[in-house]
Design a protein around this motif. Structure first.
Motif, PDB file in Angstrom:
ATOM      1  N   ILE A  92      63.613  10.395  45.617  1.00  0.00           N
ATOM      2  CA  ILE A  92      63.794  11.567  44.760  1.00  0.00           C
ATOM      3  C   ILE A  92      63.177  11.270  43.401  1.00  0.00           C
ATOM      4  O   ILE A  92      63.771  10.568  42.584  1.00  0.00           O
ATOM      5  CB  ILE A  92      65.293  11.907  44.595  1.00  0.00           C
ATOM      6  CG1 ILE A  92      65.954  12.109  45.953  1.00  0.00           C
ATOM      7  CG2 ILE A  92      65.458  13.129  43.707  1.00  0.00           C
ATOM      8  CD1 ILE A  92      67.461  12.199  45.891  1.00  0.00           C
ATOM      9  N   PRO A  93      61.973  11.797  43.128  1.00  0.00           N
ATOM     10  CA  PRO A  93      61.401  11.601  41.800  1.00  0.00           C
ATOM     11  C   PRO A  93      62.299  12.242  40.738  1.00  0.00           C
ATOM     12  O   PRO A  93      62.582  13.432  40.801  1.00  0.00           O
ATOM     13  CB  PRO A  93      60.047  12.321  41.888  1.00  0.00           C
ATOM     14  CG  PRO A  93      59.725  12.328  43.353  1.00  0.00           C
ATOM     15  CD  PRO A  93      61.054  12.492  44.029  1.00  0.00           C
ATOM     16  N   SER A  94      62.775  11.432  39.803  1.00  0.00           N
ATOM     17  CA  SER A  94      63.744  11.902  38.807  1.00  0.00           C
ATOM     18  C   SER A  94      63.524  11.206  37.472  1.00  0.00           C
ATOM     19  O   SER A  94      63.253  10.007  37.427  1.00  0.00           O
ATOM     20  CB  SER A  94      65.170  11.582  39.259  1.00  0.00           C
ATOM     21  OG  SER A  94      65.436  12.080  40.539  1.00  0.00           O
ATOM     22  N   VAL A  95      63.678  11.961  36.401  1.00  0.00           N
ATOM     23  CA  VAL A  95      63.602  11.382  35.059  1.00  0.00           C
ATOM     24  C   VAL A  95      64.795  10.453  34.865  1.00  0.00           C
ATOM     25  O   VAL A  95      65.929  10.791  35.220  1.00  0.00           O
ATOM     26  CB  VAL A  95      63.614  12.501  33.991  1.00  0.00           C
ATOM     27  CG1 VAL A  95      63.783  11.924  32.590  1.00  0.00           C
ATOM     28  CG2 VAL A  95      62.339  13.330  34.083  1.00  0.00           C
ATOM     29  N   LEU A  96      64.546   9.267  34.331  1.00  0.00           N
ATOM     30  CA  LEU A  96      65.609   8.321  34.025  1.00  0.00           C
ATOM     31  C   LEU A  96      66.091   8.619  32.606  1.00  0.00           C
ATOM     32  O   LEU A  96      65.557   8.116  31.616  1.00  0.00           O
ATOM     33  CB  LEU A  96      65.114   6.882  34.153  1.00  0.00           C
ATOM     34  CG  LEU A  96      66.152   5.787  33.989  1.00  0.00           C
ATOM     35  CD1 LEU A  96      67.301   5.953  34.995  1.00  0.00           C
ATOM     36  CD2 LEU A  96      65.516   4.421  34.167  1.00  0.00           C
TER      37      LEU A  96
ATOM     38  N   ASP B 175      61.389  10.501  29.146  1.00  0.00           N
ATOM     39  CA  ASP B 175      61.531  11.911  29.508  1.00  0.00           C
ATOM     40  C   ASP B 175      60.460  12.361  30.509  1.00  0.00           C
ATOM     41  O   ASP B 175      60.128  13.535  30.593  1.00  0.00           O
ATOM     42  CB  ASP B 175      61.512  12.803  28.262  1.00  0.00           C
ATOM     43  CG  ASP B 175      60.210  12.706  27.491  1.00  0.00           C
ATOM     44  OD1 ASP B 175      59.344  11.872  27.840  1.00  0.00           O
ATOM     45  OD2 ASP B 175      60.041  13.475  26.522  1.00  0.00           O
ATOM     46  N   PHE B 176      59.899  11.418  31.256  1.00  0.00           N
ATOM     47  CA  PHE B 176      58.879  11.740  32.256  1.00  0.00           C
ATOM     48  C   PHE B 176      59.046  10.829  33.470  1.00  0.00           C
ATOM     49  O   PHE B 176      59.707   9.792  33.403  1.00  0.00           O
ATOM     50  CB  PHE B 176      57.472  11.608  31.668  1.00  0.00           C
ATOM     51  CG  PHE B 176      57.138  10.215  31.188  1.00  0.00           C
ATOM     52  CD1 PHE B 176      56.529   9.300  32.030  1.00  0.00           C
ATOM     53  CD2 PHE B 176      57.436   9.827  29.888  1.00  0.00           C
ATOM     54  CE1 PHE B 176      56.222   8.020  31.588  1.00  0.00           C
ATOM     55  CE2 PHE B 176      57.137   8.550  29.429  1.00  0.00           C
ATOM     56  CZ  PHE B 176      56.528   7.643  30.283  1.00  0.00           C
ATOM     57  N   VAL B 177      58.409  11.225  34.578  1.00  0.00           N
ATOM     58  CA  VAL B 177      58.405  10.416  35.802  1.00  0.00           C
ATOM     59  C   VAL B 177      57.023   9.809  36.034  1.00  0.00           C
ATOM     60  O   VAL B 177      56.902   8.669  36.447  1.00  0.00           O
ATOM     61  CB  VAL B 177      58.810  11.263  37.041  1.00  0.00           C
ATOM     62  CG1 VAL B 177      58.661  10.458  38.328  1.00  0.00           C
ATOM     63  CG2 VAL B 177      60.227  11.783  36.901  1.00  0.00           C
TER      64      VAL B 177
ATOM     65  N   HIS C 299      58.484   2.775  40.686  1.00  0.00           N
ATOM     66  CA  HIS C 299      59.637   2.034  40.175  1.00  0.00           C
ATOM     67  C   HIS C 299      60.936   2.781  40.496  1.00  0.00           C
ATOM     68  O   HIS C 299      61.018   3.989  40.320  1.00  0.00           O
ATOM     69  CB  HIS C 299      59.540   1.889  38.645  1.00  0.00           C
ATOM     70  CG  HIS C 299      58.299   1.208  38.189  1.00  0.00           C
ATOM     71  ND1 HIS C 299      58.300  -0.077  37.712  1.00  0.00           N
ATOM     72  CD2 HIS C 299      57.007   1.620  38.129  1.00  0.00           C
ATOM     73  CE1 HIS C 299      57.069  -0.428  37.365  1.00  0.00           C
ATOM     74  NE2 HIS C 299      56.271   0.592  37.612  1.00  0.00           N
ATOM     75  N   TYR C 300      61.940   2.028  40.901  1.00  0.00           N
ATOM     76  CA  TYR C 300      63.273   2.553  41.223  1.00  0.00           C
ATOM     77  C   TYR C 300      64.252   1.785  40.339  1.00  0.00           C
ATOM     78  O   TYR C 300      64.711   0.713  40.686  1.00  0.00           O
ATOM     79  CB  TYR C 300      63.579   2.340  42.706  1.00  0.00           C
ATOM     80  CG  TYR C 300      62.538   2.967  43.601  1.00  0.00           C
ATOM     81  CD1 TYR C 300      62.763   4.199  44.192  1.00  0.00           C
ATOM     82  CD2 TYR C 300      61.314   2.340  43.834  1.00  0.00           C
ATOM     83  CE1 TYR C 300      61.811   4.794  45.007  1.00  0.00           C
ATOM     84  CE2 TYR C 300      60.355   2.926  44.649  1.00  0.00           C
ATOM     85  CZ  TYR C 300      60.608   4.148  45.229  1.00  0.00           C
ATOM     86  OH  TYR C 300      59.657   4.734  46.027  1.00  0.00           O
ATOM     87  N   GLU C 301      64.549   2.324  39.158  1.00  0.00           N
ATOM     88  CA  GLU C 301      65.241   1.564  38.122  1.00  0.00           C
ATOM     89  C   GLU C 301      66.718   1.876  37.994  1.00  0.00           C
ATOM     90  O   GLU C 301      67.389   1.295  37.150  1.00  0.00           O
ATOM     91  CB  GLU C 301      64.576   1.844  36.766  1.00  0.00           C
ATOM     92  CG  GLU C 301      63.087   1.531  36.752  1.00  0.00           C
ATOM     93  CD  GLU C 301      62.385   2.157  35.570  1.00  0.00           C
ATOM     94  OE1 GLU C 301      62.011   1.410  34.650  1.00  0.00           O
ATOM     95  OE2 GLU C 301      62.233   3.399  35.562  1.00  0.00           O
TER      96      GLU C 301
ATOM     97  N   THR D  86      62.020   6.604  39.591  1.00  0.00           N
ATOM     98  CA  THR D  86      62.156   6.906  38.165  1.00  0.00           C
ATOM     99  C   THR D  86      60.857   6.784  37.378  1.00  0.00           C
ATOM    100  O   THR D  86      60.761   7.302  36.270  1.00  0.00           O
ATOM    101  CB  THR D  86      63.216   5.987  37.529  1.00  0.00           C
ATOM    102  OG1 THR D  86      62.850   4.625  37.779  1.00  0.00           O
ATOM    103  CG2 THR D  86      64.590   6.279  38.115  1.00  0.00           C
ATOM    104  N   LEU D  87      59.878   6.091  37.938  1.00  0.00           N
ATOM    105  CA  LEU D  87      58.585   5.973  37.268  1.00  0.00           C
ATOM    106  C   LEU D  87      57.514   5.793  38.330  1.00  0.00           C
ATOM    107  O   LEU D  87      57.605   4.891  39.169  1.00  0.00           O
ATOM    108  CB  LEU D  87      58.567   4.782  36.308  1.00  0.00           C
ATOM    109  CG  LEU D  87      57.270   4.564  35.527  1.00  0.00           C
ATOM    110  CD1 LEU D  87      56.971   5.738  34.593  1.00  0.00           C
ATOM    111  CD2 LEU D  87      57.320   3.263  34.733  1.00  0.00           C
TER     112      LEU D  87
END
Length: 196
Positions: free
Chosen positions: A50-54, A59-61, A134-136, A145-146
């Motif tokens: 799930i691409p999501s802002v961290l 404030d970006f993916v 990246h999965y942070e 998350t990135l």
């Protein structure tokens, strides 16, 4: 200790194949473009990511600095000139995801001409991003998350069966000279954006 999962690197990028969301292949003044969303945020893909802002970190993916240095549109993630289908002229992240617009090459090379025709006719709809992912978030390990984007490719089989690519043809009688001027204008506008 929390570990952070990372997929891909510069030598062997990870990739995600997705359908083009809200997209079209169209002719504008004799040039053939493909545009839409190469990736969308906040819903799981077939990989479960799930691409999501961290929130709290950025404030970006999508990190695009490497991609903007060489914004190629490849065929099947093959890094050779005979698989270069065109170039990305616009790319940005918005609330929905990663929007892009790419100009197909007018090359008569059989592979490039074939890919261009398949997308024009609406037979091919898939698009794939490649890079370092990246999965942070340890509490949500499937949150992407990135995504450091290295390249975007045309592919035959998308991850999402509900592909929305559509042909939107417009007749054009532009001369070759006008076509060249339009290509140069698109490239110059894109280079100006890069400098800003």
């Amino acid at each position: 200790m929390n570990t952070v999962k990372i997929k891909g690197d510069l030598k062997k990028p990870a990739f995600k194949i997705a359908a083009l969301e809200q997209s079209a292949v169209k002719e504008e003044n004799g040039l053939i473009f493909i545009e839409g969303y190469a990736n969308t945020k906040n819903s799981a893909d077939r990989y479960g990511d799930i691409p999501s802002v961290l929130t709290g970190k950025r404030d970006f993916v999508y990190e695009l600095s490497e991609f903007k240095k060489n914004p190629v549109l490849l065929i099947d993630h093959v890094n050779r000139l005979d698989h270069l289908a065109g170039s990305v002229t616009e790319i940005r992240e918005d609330k929905k995801g990663l929007y892009f617009k790419a100009l197909f090459s007018s090359s008569s090379h059989p592979m490039v001409a074939h890919a261009r025709k398949l997308y024009q006719e609406g037979h091919a709809k898939g698009i794939s991003i490649a890079g370092r992912f990246h999965y942070e978030d340890p509490s949500a390990p499937n949150k992407l998350t990135l995504a450091e984007i290295y390249e975007i490719s045309l592919v035959a089989i998308p991850a999402d069966p509900n592909s929305l690519a559509a042909l939107s043809p417009e007749n054009s009688t532009e001369s070759e000279e006008n076509r060249e001027k339009l290509i140069n204008a698109e490239i110059n506008a894109w280079l100006k954006d890069l400098k800003n």
